[in-house]
Design a protein around this motif. Structure first.
Motif, PDB file in Angstrom:
ATOM      1  N   LEU A 263     -18.666  20.494  -4.010  1.00  0.00           N
ATOM      2  CA  LEU A 263     -17.572  19.523  -4.064  1.00  0.00           C
ATOM      3  C   LEU A 263     -17.907  18.235  -3.317  1.00  0.00           C
ATOM      4  N   THR A 264     -18.552  18.355  -2.173  1.00  0.00           N
ATOM      5  CA  THR A 264     -18.811  17.167  -1.358  1.00  0.00           C
ATOM      6  C   THR A 264     -20.009  16.359  -1.837  1.00  0.00           C
ATOM      7  N   ALA A 265     -20.677  16.806  -2.901  1.00  0.00           N
ATOM      8  CA  ALA A 265     -21.760  16.009  -3.478  1.00  0.00           C
ATOM      9  C   ALA A 265     -21.231  14.657  -3.946  1.00  0.00           C
ATOM     10  N   THR A 266     -20.005  14.647  -4.460  1.00  0.00           N
ATOM     11  CA  THR A 266     -19.335  13.406  -4.836  1.00  0.00           C
ATOM     12  C   THR A 266     -17.904  13.483  -4.342  1.00  0.00           C
ATOM     13  N   SER A 267     -17.591  12.717  -3.319  1.00  0.00           N
ATOM     14  CA  SER A 267     -16.232  12.727  -2.763  1.00  0.00           C
ATOM     15  C   SER A 267     -15.768  11.300  -2.532  1.00  0.00           C
ATOM     16  N   LEU A 268     -14.458  11.129  -2.459  1.00  0.00           N
ATOM     17  CA  LEU A 268     -13.876   9.796  -2.304  1.00  0.00           C
ATOM     18  C   LEU A 268     -12.627   9.909  -1.443  1.00  0.00           C
ATOM     19  N   SER A 269     -12.523   9.021  -0.462  1.00  0.00           N
ATOM     20  CA  SER A 269     -11.355   9.003   0.411  1.00  0.00           C
ATOM     21  C   SER A 269     -10.267   8.136  -0.213  1.00  0.00           C
ATOM     22  N   VAL A 270      -9.058   8.666  -0.272  1.00  0.00           N
ATOM     23  CA  VAL A 270      -7.908   7.922  -0.806  1.00  0.00           C
ATOM     24  C   VAL A 270      -7.106   7.396   0.387  1.00  0.00           C
ATOM     25  N   PRO A 271      -6.893   6.081   0.485  1.00  0.00           N
ATOM     26  CA  PRO A 271      -6.260   5.517   1.681  1.00  0.00           C
ATOM     27  C   PRO A 271      -4.806   5.921   1.830  1.00  0.00           C
ATOM     28  N   ALA A 272      -4.387   6.026   3.088  1.00  0.00           N
ATOM     29  CA  ALA A 272      -2.976   6.251   3.391  1.00  0.00           C
ATOM     30  C   ALA A 272      -2.208   4.946   3.193  1.00  0.00           C
ATOM     31  N   LEU A 273      -0.900   5.050   3.055  1.00  0.00           N
ATOM     32  CA  LEU A 273      -0.073   3.863   2.831  1.00  0.00           C
ATOM     33  C   LEU A 273      -0.183   2.889   4.006  1.00  0.00           C
ATOM     34  N   ALA A 274      -0.372   3.408   5.216  1.00  0.00           N
ATOM     35  CA  ALA A 274      -0.515   2.546   6.395  1.00  0.00           C
ATOM     36  C   ALA A 274      -1.738   1.642   6.294  1.00  0.00           C
ATOM     37  N   ASP A 275      -2.716   2.025   5.457  1.00  0.00           N
ATOM     38  CA  ASP A 275      -3.947   1.234   5.313  1.00  0.00           C
ATOM     39  C   ASP A 275      -3.795   0.080   4.329  1.00  0.00           C
ATOM     40  N   HIS A 276      -2.685   0.054   3.597  1.00  0.00           N
ATOM     41  CA  HIS A 276      -2.461  -1.075   2.666  1.00  0.00           C
ATOM     42  C   HIS A 276      -0.969  -1.427   2.594  1.00  0.00           C
ATOM     43  N   ARG A 277      -0.418  -1.727   3.773  1.00  0.00           N
ATOM     44  CA  ARG A 277       1.013  -2.075   3.861  1.00  0.00           C
ATOM     45  C   ARG A 277       1.376  -3.296   3.016  1.00  0.00           C
ATOM     46  N   GLU A 278       0.402  -4.200   2.838  1.00  0.00           N
ATOM     47  CA  GLU A 278       0.699  -5.409   2.069  1.00  0.00           C
ATOM     48  C   GLU A 278       1.098  -5.106   0.633  1.00  0.00           C
ATOM     49  N   ASP A 279       0.776  -3.909   0.157  1.00  0.00           N
ATOM     50  CA  ASP A 279       1.109  -3.534  -1.222  1.00  0.00           C
ATOM     51  C   ASP A 279       2.495  -2.908  -1.351  1.00  0.00           C
ATOM     52  N   ILE A 280       3.171  -2.666  -0.230  1.00  0.00           N
ATOM     53  CA  ILE A 280       4.447  -1.952  -0.291  1.00  0.00           C
ATOM     54  C   ILE A 280       5.502  -2.677  -1.142  1.00  0.00           C
ATOM     55  N   PRO A 281       5.669  -4.001  -1.038  1.00  0.00           N
ATOM     56  CA  PRO A 281       6.653  -4.657  -1.925  1.00  0.00           C
ATOM     57  C   PRO A 281       6.379  -4.425  -3.411  1.00  0.00           C
ATOM     58  N   ASP A 282       5.101  -4.524  -3.820  1.00  0.00           N
ATOM     59  CA  ASP A 282       4.765  -4.272  -5.231  1.00  0.00           C
ATOM     60  C   ASP A 282       5.021  -2.810  -5.606  1.00  0.00           C
ATOM     61  N   LEU A 283       4.707  -1.898  -4.693  1.00  0.00           N
ATOM     62  CA  LEU A 283       4.962  -0.482  -4.938  1.00  0.00           C
ATOM     63  C   LEU A 283       6.447  -0.225  -5.129  1.00  0.00           C
ATOM     64  N   ILE A 284       7.261  -0.841  -4.293  1.00  0.00           N
ATOM     65  CA  ILE A 284       8.721  -0.654  -4.397  1.00  0.00           C
ATOM     66  C   ILE A 284       9.217  -1.152  -5.744  1.00  0.00           C
ATOM     67  N   SER A 285       8.734  -2.326  -6.171  1.00  0.00           N
ATOM     68  CA  SER A 285       9.146  -2.866  -7.481  1.00  0.00           C
ATOM     69  C   SER A 285       8.752  -1.916  -8.603  1.00  0.00           C
ATOM     70  N   ALA A 286       7.543  -1.356  -8.518  1.00  0.00           N
ATOM     71  CA  ALA A 286       7.083  -0.422  -9.554  1.00  0.00           C
ATOM     72  C   ALA A 286       7.925   0.844  -9.557  1.00  0.00           C
ATOM     73  N   MET A 287       8.220   1.379  -8.367  1.00  0.00           N
ATOM     74  CA  MET A 287       9.024   2.595  -8.279  1.00  0.00           C
ATOM     75  C   MET A 287      10.434   2.348  -8.807  1.00  0.00           C
ATOM     76  N   ALA A 288      11.000   1.199  -8.479  1.00  0.00           N
ATOM     77  CA  ALA A 288      12.338   0.861  -8.976  1.00  0.00           C
ATOM     78  C   ALA A 288      12.347   0.739 -10.495  1.00  0.00           C
ATOM     79  N   MET A 289      11.278   0.149 -11.040  1.00  0.00           N
ATOM     80  CA  MET A 289      11.176   0.007 -12.489  1.00  0.00           C
ATOM     81  C   MET A 289      11.084   1.361 -13.180  1.00  0.00           C
ATOM     82  N   VAL A 290      10.264   2.259 -12.625  1.00  0.00           N
ATOM     83  CA  VAL A 290      10.108   3.592 -13.218  1.00  0.00           C
ATOM     84  C   VAL A 290      11.431   4.357 -13.165  1.00  0.00           C
ATOM     85  N   LEU A 291      12.128   4.292 -12.044  1.00  0.00           N
ATOM     86  CA  LEU A 291      13.415   4.979 -11.904  1.00  0.00           C
ATOM     87  C   LEU A 291      14.442   4.445 -12.889  1.00  0.00           C
TER      88      LEU A 291
END
Length: 420
Positions: A263-291
């Protein structure tokens, strides 16, 4: 049957109104936008069944708007481009980006109606709004994640995604899934032990996603090892994810070392939300749209103060926690706009409880009892703890206790512990 909704985007008022009159006579509900800014705002609030989009507009050309919707995960409705002086190259480019068709002005009535009808039929088979990697944000952190995933998409090798709970590993797995091929998010892990070859046969040329490999029993790990070794023969990509330190579990004899190496031959770290706070407004808009588009709630906008408060809040549960808060706000806010007071009201419900100093715990086992009775009391507490921890999974209890299952059943019966 509810009338289909068509959005017409054109900077020429005569063309807008002519198309509206024709389509309304055909029984469609028509809304008009005179430029890309209006169209952008209307799309953010609602998903039309079809968009007729002019290419040449003063503020932003239609091709750029089409790309913007595609990159933002908003191109889940058919779009027909329109132009008074289009070229074959422009039509090809629009179709490549995601447009359904191209109409050249002046548009003949029969051509218009035929194209609209075909586009609406095509739209019936398009996936409904859902969160995707495109919604995660436009910042540098997510941009690098997307580039790495695009690079990995060319390979069929197994991939391990590592991240904290709720960070969006499933969105990454979905990004790697090729359209019109089988997809399996495997949650019944027992199938890895009982029918690994059947899983491969049933999902040829598709993708199998396993959300948490750390939860697999020893037998299930052996089944996954077989699946990984034979996946290429079936044209299958296997994507696994974990929130646990797998090397530590290997050291504790809970995880197969050969499986970890594969498994670790090819692995990728997925960032936590704290690592890209600047994207939170866009995320909220997307979540609101989906809902909104799923029919769960009516659309509500978030004002600037509300967005800032959400961006600066702590999100230990990452995307999953943010989505729960957005859903709560959309469902419980009384006004049409979600304000700072609304955000504070909901966030307070999830605030950590003030720690209370407790007295030191009493001994779990009565030290005054004879050794045999005290040992039975301890073993009873030990097994009840692990049965509760594994939700009654006796196989996992046996692994933890390093006992044969038949020996374990005898021990539980001797201690008077009932199992399901």
């Amino acid at each position: 049957m509810t009338a289909r909704q068509v959005l017409v985007v054109d900077d020429e008022i005569g063309i807008r109104e002519l198309l509206r009159d024709i389509l309304q006579d055909e029984g469609y509900l028509v809304t008009l936008a005179e430029d890309a800014a209006q169209a952008r705002q209307m799309r953010a609030h609602h998903r039309p069944d079809l968009v007729l989009l002019d290419i040449w507009m003063p503020d932003c050309d239609g091709i750029s708007l089409l790309k913007e919707w595609g990159n933002g995960g908003l191109l889940n409705m058919p779009v027909v481009m329109m132009s008074g002086h289009g070229t074959i190259d422009t039509a090809v480019e629009a179709t490549r980006i995601g447009a359904f068709d191209f109409l050249e002005k002046p548009i003949a009535l029969q051509k218009l109606l035929k194209t609209v009808n075909a586009a609406l039929k095509h739209g019936e088979h398009l996936p409904k709004s859902d969160m995707s990697l495109a919604h995660l944000g436009k910042g540098a952190v997510i941009g690098q994640l997307r580039l790495r995933l695009e690079q990995l998409s060319k390979l069929k090798t197994p991939l391990l995604l590592v991240g904290s709970p709720g960070c969006g590993v499933a969105l990454c797995a979905r990004f790697l899934h090729e359209a019109d091929t089988p997809w399996l998010e495997l949650t019944e892990y027992g199938k890895l032990a009982s029918m690994p070859l059947e899983l491969l046969e049933q999902h040829r040329d598709g993708l199998i996603f396993i959300p948490e490999v750390a939860d697999l029993s020893k037998m299930e790990q052996k089944g996954l090892l077989m699946v990984l070794n034979k996946a290429a023969k079936y044209g299958i990509r296997v994507v696994c994810a974990t929130t646990q330190p797998l090397p530590q579990r290997v050291a504790e004899h809970l995880f197969d070392v050969q499986l970890l190496q594969l498994l670790t031959a090819t692995s990728l770290s997925v960032p936590a939300l704290a690592d890209h706070r600047e994207d939170i407004p866009d995320l909220i808009s997307a979540m609101a749209m989906v809902l909104t588009e799923s029919g769960e709630t009516e659309y509500r906008e978030f004002d600037i103060a509300a967005l800032n408060a959400l961006r600066n809040a702590d999100w230990p549960g990452n995307l999953a926690q943010l989505e729960s808060v957005v859903r709560n706000l959309m469902q419980t806010t009384l006004g049409e706009v979600i304000e700072l007071d609304d955000v504070n009201r909901v966030l307070q419900q999830f605030a950590p409880v003030q720690a209370v100093e407790l007295p030191p715990p009493l001994p779990l086992v009565d030290m005054e009892k004879p050794l045999r009775e005290a040992r039975d009391d301890f073993e009873r507490l030990y097994f009840e703890h692990h049965i509760a921890k594994t939700a009654g999974n006796i196989s996992k209890v046996a692994e933890q206790a390093q006992l044969e299952r038949t020996h374990l059943y005898r021990k539980l019966k001797q201690l008077g512990i009932k199992t399901r």
